[in-house]
Design a protein around this motif. Structure first.
Motif, PDB file in Angstrom:
ATOM      1  N   GLY A 171       0.820  -1.213   0.000  1.00 25.76           N
ATOM      2  CA  GLY A 171       0.000   0.000   0.000  1.00 25.76           C
ATOM      3  C   GLY A 171       0.851   1.259   0.000  1.00 25.76           C
ATOM      4  O   GLY A 171       0.483   2.270  -0.618  1.00 25.76           O
TER       5      GLY A 171
ATOM      6  N   GLU B 121       0.861   4.734  -2.335  1.00 29.24           N
ATOM      7  CA  GLU B 121       0.822   6.097  -1.791  1.00 29.24           C
ATOM      8  C   GLU B 121       1.993   6.933  -2.335  1.00 29.24           C
ATOM      9  O   GLU B 121       1.836   8.112  -2.642  1.00 29.24           O
TER      10      GLU B 121
ATOM     11  N   ASN C 279      -7.694  -6.808   5.412  1.00 28.38           N
ATOM     12  CA  ASN C 279      -7.411  -8.045   4.696  1.00 28.38           C
ATOM     13  C   ASN C 279      -6.545  -7.779   3.476  1.00 28.38           C
ATOM     14  O   ASN C 279      -6.635  -8.457   2.467  1.00 28.38           O
ATOM     15  N   GLY C 280      -5.688  -6.739   3.584  1.00 26.11           N
ATOM     16  CA  GLY C 280      -4.670  -6.500   2.553  1.00 26.11           C
ATOM     17  C   GLY C 280      -3.465  -7.385   2.836  1.00 26.11           C
ATOM     18  O   GLY C 280      -3.515  -8.277   3.691  1.00 26.11           O
TER      19      GLY C 280
ATOM     20  N   LEU D 166      -0.576  -6.820   4.294  1.00 20.43           N
ATOM     21  CA  LEU D 166      -0.013  -6.753   5.648  1.00 20.43           C
ATOM     22  C   LEU D 166      -0.922  -7.477   6.642  1.00 20.43           C
ATOM     23  O   LEU D 166      -0.455  -8.244   7.490  1.00 20.43           O
TER      24      LEU D 166
ATOM     25  N   GLY E 132     -12.567  -7.191   7.186  1.00 17.45           N
ATOM     26  CA  GLY E 132     -12.468  -6.595   5.860  1.00 17.45           C
ATOM     27  C   GLY E 132     -13.785  -5.905   5.546  1.00 17.45           C
ATOM     28  O   GLY E 132     -14.646  -5.789   6.423  1.00 17.45           O
ATOM     29  N   ARG E 133     -13.946  -5.467   4.295  1.00 19.21           N
ATOM     30  CA  ARG E 133     -15.233  -4.829   3.947  1.00 19.21           C
ATOM     31  C   ARG E 133     -15.810  -5.433   2.677  1.00 19.21           C
ATOM     32  O   ARG E 133     -16.569  -4.810   1.956  1.00 19.21           O
ATOM     33  N   ARG E 134     -15.401  -6.676   2.405  1.00 15.49           N
ATOM     34  CA  ARG E 134     -15.845  -7.333   1.163  1.00 15.49           C
ATOM     35  C   ARG E 134     -16.890  -8.400   1.458  1.00 15.49           C
ATOM     36  O   ARG E 134     -16.830  -9.076   2.470  1.00 15.49           O
TER      37      ARG E 134
ATOM     38  N   SER F  71     -16.905  -5.442   7.951  1.00 12.21           N
ATOM     39  CA  SER F  71     -17.147  -4.188   8.688  1.00 12.21           C
ATOM     40  C   SER F  71     -18.459  -3.527   8.261  1.00 12.21           C
ATOM     41  O   SER F  71     -18.988  -2.675   8.975  1.00 12.21           O
TER      42      SER F  71
ATOM     43  N   ALA G 251      -4.423  -2.583  10.328  1.00 13.35           N
ATOM     44  CA  ALA G 251      -3.688  -2.505   9.058  1.00 13.35           C
ATOM     45  C   ALA G 251      -4.648  -2.120   7.934  1.00 13.35           C
ATOM     46  O   ALA G 251      -4.595  -2.682   6.830  1.00 13.35           O
TER      47      ALA G 251
ATOM     48  N   LEU H 279      -0.994   0.584  12.703  1.00 16.62           N
ATOM     49  CA  LEU H 279       0.020   0.547  11.651  1.00 16.62           C
ATOM     50  C   LEU H 279      -0.327   1.426  10.450  1.00 16.62           C
ATOM     51  O   LEU H 279       0.549   1.832   9.698  1.00 16.62           O
TER      52      LEU H 279
ATOM     53  N   VAL I   9      -1.430   4.258   7.684  1.00 14.12           N
ATOM     54  CA  VAL I   9      -0.947   5.625   7.465  1.00 14.12           C
ATOM     55  C   VAL I   9      -2.013   6.368   6.659  1.00 14.12           C
ATOM     56  O   VAL I   9      -1.949   6.414   5.436  1.00 14.12           O
TER      57      VAL I   9
ATOM     58  N   SER J 143       3.262   2.129  15.461  1.00  5.81           N
ATOM     59  CA  SER J 143       4.509   1.440  15.104  1.00  5.81           C
ATOM     60  C   SER J 143       4.815   1.644  13.629  1.00  5.81           C
ATOM     61  O   SER J 143       3.944   1.468  12.777  1.00  5.81           O
TER      62      SER J 143
ATOM     63  N   ASN K  93       8.046   1.019  10.565  1.00  3.66           N
ATOM     64  CA  ASN K  93       9.361   0.537  10.170  1.00  3.66           C
ATOM     65  C   ASN K  93       9.850  -0.586  11.102  1.00  3.66           C
ATOM     66  O   ASN K  93       9.067  -1.118  11.891  1.00  3.66           O
TER      67      ASN K  93
HETATM   68  P1  NAP Z   1      -3.696  -2.481   1.590  1.00  2.00           P
HETATM   69  O1  NAP Z   1      -3.307  -3.607   0.704  1.00  2.00           O
HETATM   70  O2  NAP Z   1      -4.289  -1.246   1.006  1.00  2.00           O
HETATM   71  O3  NAP Z   1      -4.693  -3.108   2.693  1.00  2.00           O
HETATM   72  C1  NAP Z   1      -5.608  -2.395   3.440  1.00  2.00           C
HETATM   73  C2  NAP Z   1      -6.830  -3.287   3.596  1.00  2.00           C
HETATM   74  O4  NAP Z   1      -7.729  -2.702   4.532  1.00  2.00           O
HETATM   75  C3  NAP Z   1      -7.573  -3.476   2.288  1.00  2.00           C
HETATM   76  O5  NAP Z   1      -7.736  -4.850   2.048  1.00  2.00           O
HETATM   77  C4  NAP Z   1      -8.899  -2.778   2.518  1.00  2.00           C
HETATM   78  O6  NAP Z   1      -9.987  -3.418   1.908  1.00  2.00           O
HETATM   79  C5  NAP Z   1      -9.038  -2.875   4.022  1.00  2.00           C
HETATM   80  N1  NAP Z   1      -9.887  -1.802   4.557  1.00  2.00           N
HETATM   81  C6  NAP Z   1      -9.748  -0.468   4.396  1.00  2.00           C
HETATM   82  N2  NAP Z   1     -10.739   0.194   5.036  1.00  2.00           N
HETATM   83  C7  NAP Z   1     -11.521  -0.737   5.607  1.00  2.00           C
HETATM   84  C8  NAP Z   1     -12.706  -0.693   6.386  1.00  2.00           C
HETATM   85  N3  NAP Z   1     -13.299   0.468   6.692  1.00  2.00           N
HETATM   86  N4  NAP Z   1     -13.237  -1.856   6.839  1.00  2.00           N
HETATM   87  C9  NAP Z   1     -12.651  -3.033   6.533  1.00  2.00           C
HETATM   88  N5  NAP Z   1     -11.531  -3.144   5.778  1.00  2.00           N
HETATM   89  C10 NAP Z   1     -10.978  -2.005   5.325  1.00  2.00           C
HETATM   90  O7  NAP Z   1      -2.437  -2.017   2.425  1.00  2.00           O
HETATM   91  P2  NAP Z   1      -1.292  -2.889   3.138  1.00  2.00           P
HETATM   92  O8  NAP Z   1      -0.088  -2.869   2.305  1.00  2.00           O
HETATM   93  O9  NAP Z   1      -1.852  -4.177   3.593  1.00  2.00           O
HETATM   94  O10 NAP Z   1      -0.995  -1.921   4.388  1.00  2.00           O
HETATM   95  C11 NAP Z   1      -2.030  -1.654   5.337  1.00  2.00           C
HETATM   96  C12 NAP Z   1      -1.802  -0.278   5.967  1.00  2.00           C
HETATM   97  O11 NAP Z   1      -0.585  -0.310   6.716  1.00  2.00           O
HETATM   98  C13 NAP Z   1      -1.643   0.874   4.971  1.00  2.00           C
HETATM   99  O12 NAP Z   1      -2.237   2.035   5.525  1.00  2.00           O
HETATM  100  C14 NAP Z   1      -0.127   1.053   4.870  1.00  2.00           C
HETATM  101  O13 NAP Z   1       0.230   2.371   4.543  1.00  2.00           O
HETATM  102  C15 NAP Z   1       0.287   0.721   6.282  1.00  2.00           C
HETATM  103  N6  NAP Z   1       1.651   0.207   6.460  1.00  2.00           N
HETATM  104  C16 NAP Z   1       2.320   0.682   7.528  1.00  2.00           C
HETATM  105  C17 NAP Z   1       3.561   0.206   7.825  1.00  2.00           C
HETATM  106  C18 NAP Z   1       4.250   0.711   9.052  1.00  2.00           C
HETATM  107  O14 NAP Z   1       5.469   0.549   9.178  1.00  2.00           O
HETATM  108  N7  NAP Z   1       3.515   1.316   9.989  1.00  2.00           N
HETATM  109  C19 NAP Z   1       4.161  -0.759   6.996  1.00  2.00           C
HETATM  110  C20 NAP Z   1       3.443  -1.240   5.902  1.00  2.00           C
HETATM  111  C21 NAP Z   1       2.167  -0.746   5.635  1.00  2.00           C
HETATM  112  P3  NAP Z   1     -10.263  -3.392   0.300  1.00  2.00           P
HETATM  113  O15 NAP Z   1      -9.101  -4.126  -0.310  1.00  2.00           O
HETATM  114  O16 NAP Z   1     -11.522  -4.168   0.157  1.00  2.00           O
HETATM  115  O17 NAP Z   1     -10.316  -1.969  -0.109  1.00  2.00           O
END
Ligand code: NAP
Ligand code: BGC
Ligand code: ZN
Length: 356
Positions: free
Chosen positions: A39, A43, A180-181, A183, A202-204, A224, A245, A268, A270, A297, A299
């Motif tokens: 993700g 971004e 359910n992405g 991470l 998730g929201r699917r 959700s 996540a 986690l 952003v 948290s 990195n």
């Molecule tokens: P991603 O692939 O975009 O996964 C996010 C998931 O959350 C998607 O499957 C999305 O569903 C689901 N979602 C979003 N809003 C929702 C809601 N209201 N209800 C239920 N499910 C919802 O991103 P990722 O790569 O897994 O990363 C997840 C997050 O962590 C991102 O914000 C990313 O920036 C952050 N991140 C942070 C770090 C850190 O070091 N803190 C490291 C890696 C990633 P849909 O697919 O159906 O839209």
């Protein structure tokens, strides 16, 4: 050599021809095998997170890499070693966070992140890296080595969440992953043997491949749209640990109420700016009267990468195969950045371990 980069403001990745880097003192030259997409990459491409190195108008993408040492140069590594690079580098000379091996704790301005902010990433046929920022792994893990970085993100978050509960006998039984992405689904697998009961939000609607993956672990899927986070305790149970996540900014606040007493939330995501109303008094009271904790948290450090290598080794290969929905070579790299409901985790393949 070929590299995948985003030009400032372009909004999409493109293939560039760049000179092959030369290792400086203490660095090795690494031939890239695979680089994952998450993700954050989306971004960065959209321009909402990160930025190009100072004085340059493009950024080579990629922070989830695995490669093979091509030229060990003056390091103790050996040609043929399979390695994963860490992400953060000191910006202008070192600072105490890097000296303490805690670059993940450095505040803004005191780090660059390769492929994200201030430093070129690993989506190139070759990259150089200091030996101290390369983690060796068994060649049998080369195929999925690009998952070490995201797994290390969860190793760190768990370490901090558990540390926040270390002043008493915390005996967590249940964990809820929000998202359910890639991470979220990687983290859910890491939780399988650490918690008696796991849930993933998730929201699917069904049918959806991520729901099948969640249920293949014996975990419970929560939609959700049917059950908002705040209603999870009534419908399921109040989890001891919540791992956010989604990047959905209401989730950390809703999680405070959803947590079991003495529970901890690791945040986690952003998110972009989003203004909404919350009952601050009730949340404050809930945190205090039920000894709850919130840990943000970001990195991960070398120790957490090393723990991630162990975790990767323990995860089932068929499960990992179900998460990796696409591995694309340079000719079709654009497909790795597609982002639809059939995509969980994509990677770009630059070369193979066996032969180039
Ligand atoms: P991603 O692939 O975009 O996964 C996010 C998931 O959350 C998607 O499957 C999305 O569903 C689901 N979602 C979003 N809003 C929702 C809601 N209201 N209800 C239920 N499910 C919802 O991103 P990722 O790569 O897994 O990363 C997840 C997050 O962590 C991102 O914000 C990313 O920036 C952050 N991140 C942070 C770090 C850190 O070091 N803190 C490291 C890696 C990633 P849909 O697919 O159906 O839209
Ligand atoms: C990366 C981390 C990075 C964070 C914030 C994540 O996707 O995996 O290494 O610190 O983004 O930029
Ligand atoms: Zn990432």
């Amino acid at each position: 050599m070929k590299a995948i980069a985003v030009r400032d403001g372009a909004g999409e990745a493109e293939l560039l021809e760049l000179p092959q880097p030369e290792p400086a003192a203490g660095e090795a030259l690494v031939r890239t095998l695979r680089v994952g997409v998450d993700g954050t990459d989306h971004e960065v491409i959209a321009g909402s997170h990160g930025g190009s190195p100072e004085g340059e108008d493009y950024l080579v993408l990629g922070h989830e890499a695995v490669g093979v040492v091509e030229d060990a140069h003056d390091t103790t590594l050996e040609k043929g070693d399979v390695v994963v690079p860490t992400v953060r580098r000191p910006p202008n000379g070192t600072n105490r966070y890097f000296e303490n091996d805690e670059p993940d704790m450095a505040p803004d301005g005191q780090y660059h992140e390769r492929g994200i902010v201030g430093a070129h990433g690993f989506m190139a046929e070759y990259f150089t890296s200091p030996e101290s920022a390369l983690i060796k792994l068994n060649p049998s893990l080369a195929e999925y080595g690009f998952l070490v970085e995201p797994i290390s993100i969860t190793e760190k978050a768990l370490e901090h969440a558990e540390a926040s509960r270390s002043a008493f006998e915390w005996a967590p039984e249940s964990a809820l992953v929000l998202g359910n992405g890639s991470l979220g689904l990687l983290t859910l697998a890491m939780f399988e043997h650490r918690f008696e009961r796991t849930y993933c939000l998730g929201r699917r609607d069904r049918p959806d491949p991520t729901i099948d993956i969640i249920e293949s672990l014996g975990s419970t899927y929560i939609n959700s749209n049917d059950t908002p986070v705040s209603e999870i305790p009534e419908t399921y149970e109040a989890p001891d640990l919540i791992y956010e996540a989604t990047g959905y900014a209401k989730h950390p606040f809703e999680s405070i109420n959803a947590l079991a007493p003495n529970g901890v939330l690791a945040a986690l995501g952003v998110p972009n700016d989003w203004t909404f109303e919350i009952n601050g008094g009730a949340l404050h009271r809930e945190l205090v009267l039920h000894n709850k904790a919130i840990v943000g948290s970001v990195n991960s450090n070398r120790r957490q990468f090393e723990a991630a290598v162990e975790s990767l080794n323990s995860l089932s290969k068929p499960y990992l195969a179900s998460l990796v929905t696409g591995v694309y070579d340079l000719e079709s790299f654009e497909k790795a950045f597609a982002n639809d409901d059939t995509t969980i985790k994509n990677a770009v393949q630059f070369s193979t371990y066996e032969k180039r």
